[in-house]
Write a protein that holds these residues in place. Sequence first.
Motif, PDB file in Angstrom:
ATOM      1  N   UNK A 165       0.534  -1.028   0.117  1.00  0.00           N
ATOM      2  CA  UNK A 165      -0.298  -0.299   0.065  1.00  0.00           C
ATOM      3  C   UNK A 165       1.048   1.258  -0.376  1.00  0.00           C
ATOM      4  N   UNK A 166       1.801   1.184  -0.479  1.00  0.00           N
ATOM      5  CA  UNK A 166       3.183   2.629  -0.994  1.00  0.00           C
ATOM      6  C   UNK A 166       2.554   3.679  -1.264  1.00  0.00           C
ATOM      7  N   UNK A 167       2.895   4.907  -1.083  1.00  0.00           N
ATOM      8  CA  UNK A 167       2.230   6.163  -1.239  1.00  0.00           C
ATOM      9  C   UNK A 167       3.236   6.100  -3.440  1.00  0.00           C
ATOM     10  N   UNK A 168       2.435   6.769  -4.479  1.00  0.00           N
ATOM     11  CA  UNK A 168       2.864   6.839  -5.659  1.00  0.00           C
ATOM     12  C   UNK A 168       4.961   7.427  -5.647  1.00  0.00           C
ATOM     13  N   UNK A 169       4.777   8.622  -4.497  1.00  0.00           N
ATOM     14  CA  UNK A 169       5.824   9.457  -4.798  1.00  0.00           C
ATOM     15  C   UNK A 169       6.768   8.772  -3.545  1.00  0.00           C
ATOM     16  N   UNK A 170       6.491   7.723  -2.685  1.00  0.00           N
ATOM     17  CA  UNK A 170       7.394   6.727  -2.203  1.00  0.00           C
ATOM     18  C   UNK A 170       7.910   5.531  -3.312  1.00  0.00           C
ATOM     19  N   UNK A 171       7.300   5.383  -3.902  1.00  0.00           N
ATOM     20  CA  UNK A 171       7.542   4.098  -4.740  1.00  0.00           C
ATOM     21  C   UNK A 171       7.888   4.359  -6.142  1.00  0.00           C
ATOM     22  N   UNK A 172       8.250   5.413  -6.216  1.00  0.00           N
ATOM     23  CA  UNK A 172       9.065   5.875  -7.542  1.00  0.00           C
ATOM     24  C   UNK A 172       9.900   6.061  -7.472  1.00  0.00           C
ATOM     25  N   UNK A 173       9.520   8.103  -6.970  1.00  0.00           N
ATOM     26  CA  UNK A 173      10.787   8.689  -6.182  1.00  0.00           C
ATOM     27  C   UNK A 173      11.133   8.903  -4.970  1.00  0.00           C
ATOM     28  N   UNK A 174      10.711   7.732  -3.891  1.00  0.00           N
ATOM     29  CA  UNK A 174      11.196   7.631  -3.066  1.00  0.00           C
ATOM     30  C   UNK A 174      11.225   8.655  -2.358  1.00  0.00           C
ATOM     31  N   UNK A 175       9.984   9.527  -2.194  1.00  0.00           N
ATOM     32  CA  UNK A 175       9.884  10.861  -1.324  1.00  0.00           C
ATOM     33  C   UNK A 175       9.180  10.621   0.119  1.00  0.00           C
ATOM     34  N   UNK A 176       8.994  11.235   0.793  1.00  0.00           N
ATOM     35  CA  UNK A 176       8.280  11.355   2.262  1.00  0.00           C
ATOM     36  C   UNK A 176       6.894  11.764   2.253  1.00  0.00           C
ATOM     37  N   UNK A 177       7.054  12.811   0.752  1.00  0.00           N
ATOM     38  CA  UNK A 177       5.773  13.348   0.988  1.00  0.00           C
ATOM     39  C   UNK A 177       5.724  13.928  -0.328  1.00  0.00           C
ATOM     40  N   UNK A 178       4.157  14.287  -1.107  1.00  0.00           N
ATOM     41  CA  UNK A 178       4.006  13.795  -2.427  1.00  0.00           C
ATOM     42  C   UNK A 178       5.189  14.856  -3.083  1.00  0.00           C
TER      43      UNK A 178
END
Length: 558
Positions: free
Chosen positions: A249-262
């Motif tokens: 259930x990862x966030x899209x920004x965590x999955x693709x950009x490895x960021x903690x926020x949008x």
Amino acid sequence: MFISLNKKIIYTISFFFLLISILFIYTFYIVYGTKIQEEQKLNIVKNQQYVEQLIQNINLIKELREISTTHKDVKISESIADLITEKDIDEIQISRLSSQRKQVEEMNKSYTERYQVIQEGIKIIAASAILLAISIIFLGFLLRKWVLEPIETISSANSKVSQGQLSTRIRLEGNHHFKDEFDTLSATYNQMLDTIEKNIEEIKNKEKFLQDLIDGIPDGIRVIDDQYNIIIANKAYFRQIGKHSGCGAQKCYKSSQNLDNSCPETMFTCPLKEIIQNRQKKIQVIQQFCAFPNRHLAINAAPLHLSSSQNYIVESIRDLSDDINFSHQQKVSSLSFLASSVAHEMKNNLGSIRMIMERLLDKYYKDKPDDCEEKKHLSMIYNQILSCISVPERLLKLSQNNPAENIKLDCAENISEVIALLDFETKKNGANVEFKSPKTPLYIMGDEGDFKMVAMNLILNAIKAVQPGGEIKISLSKRNIDKHVIIKFKDNGCGIEEQNLKRVFEPFYSNGKNMQKQGTGLGLAIVKSIVEKFNGSIDVESAPGKGSCFTLAFPAAK
């Protein structure tokens, strides 16, 4: 605290039974018995007073009699005199006293009998209570057998189902002659579980079919909700982010950009914000994922309406390197078709002409001196025919659709072949090509066709950039510091503006000023892809009006 229905019913009935019994005993015994007891005490007191008065009367009569006997001069009324002179007065008084005592005894006996009746009533109540308790126990047994046990069975099955054990079923008695509502409920419950299990199995099959379907799509696919959660994605997307399995259930920004926020707006254009907040129906952006920062990905996003309470978008993510490889294959295929056509249309005829020229030179001009004008012209024609025959051969060698081979190749030899192949295009545009190479051959490891494709694209771009009479200089050298082969392609053409230098290697970007010189924008992207495949690097220096210089560095072959 959990209390079973069986205990609740038994406790409630027992409580009300005891309460009613106590109230009845209190009303019957305390109230009615106290009243009888008070009445008995009152009658006893009255009888005692009556007996005492009788005794006093007897004693008074006796005293009056003695007084009248001893004192003759005392005058006594006639009624009292008659009472005193009566002979049987003692027997009469004693008789009255005995009668009164008998009445008291009979009254006490009556009260005793009434108390016995009360005791018998209490015994009857106790016997009734025992029978009622037995009835309650029997009723509780039937209630448990007919009501509570079926409810417990259904509750136990429901608890297992809530834990995900959908194979749970309520066991039905096969020898029931008289079915009740619980039997019907159990059968309906089992049927409902069968239907649910079947529907869940169908849903799982459809989910697997959907997952297999999107996994079969070569482009990356992911569905995102309005909270940036990835709902579903395919295998191509996981390859694009450098993973082999699902990201949960990862966030899209965590999955693709490895960021903690949008993703910040200064970094990327977020398709989710553009579609949900700005009400865009469709958006296309180019991004790079953190796993492969050198890959450019074209993301096509569109809204997906699955429910009224939440918004979703679906993204199709295409790796532009695939388009580059496809364009490369198209070019190779076109060259292959051209080479085959030229070979079939020209090579045989040119071969025949070559043999005729060889026959003429051997038969008629063999013995003539070399300065003979006819022999000299015929020799020039023969050499040009040989040169024409080598053109389709070089084309065919360049466009061979063989698997990529990591072989040791001579840079100078391959560049010379490409220059010769583009000789017509160079002369057509009025450009001059100058190639400087060291006397010692320089070798690199790679595929020969790919290397020629790199040289061809860079030379063609230089030809398009220069004006008639322009110069294209190609140099080949070796850098001894890191043992790299350096190849430079320099021209004095129109050049590239500074703000566009970072974009020249992006797919589909073209710097052509007119339709004739503007290409597809994939040439330099193909070049960079091939150079990186050779473990090399490419840099560009350019200024408007002064030309451009592309510098390639490859590890030298050992």
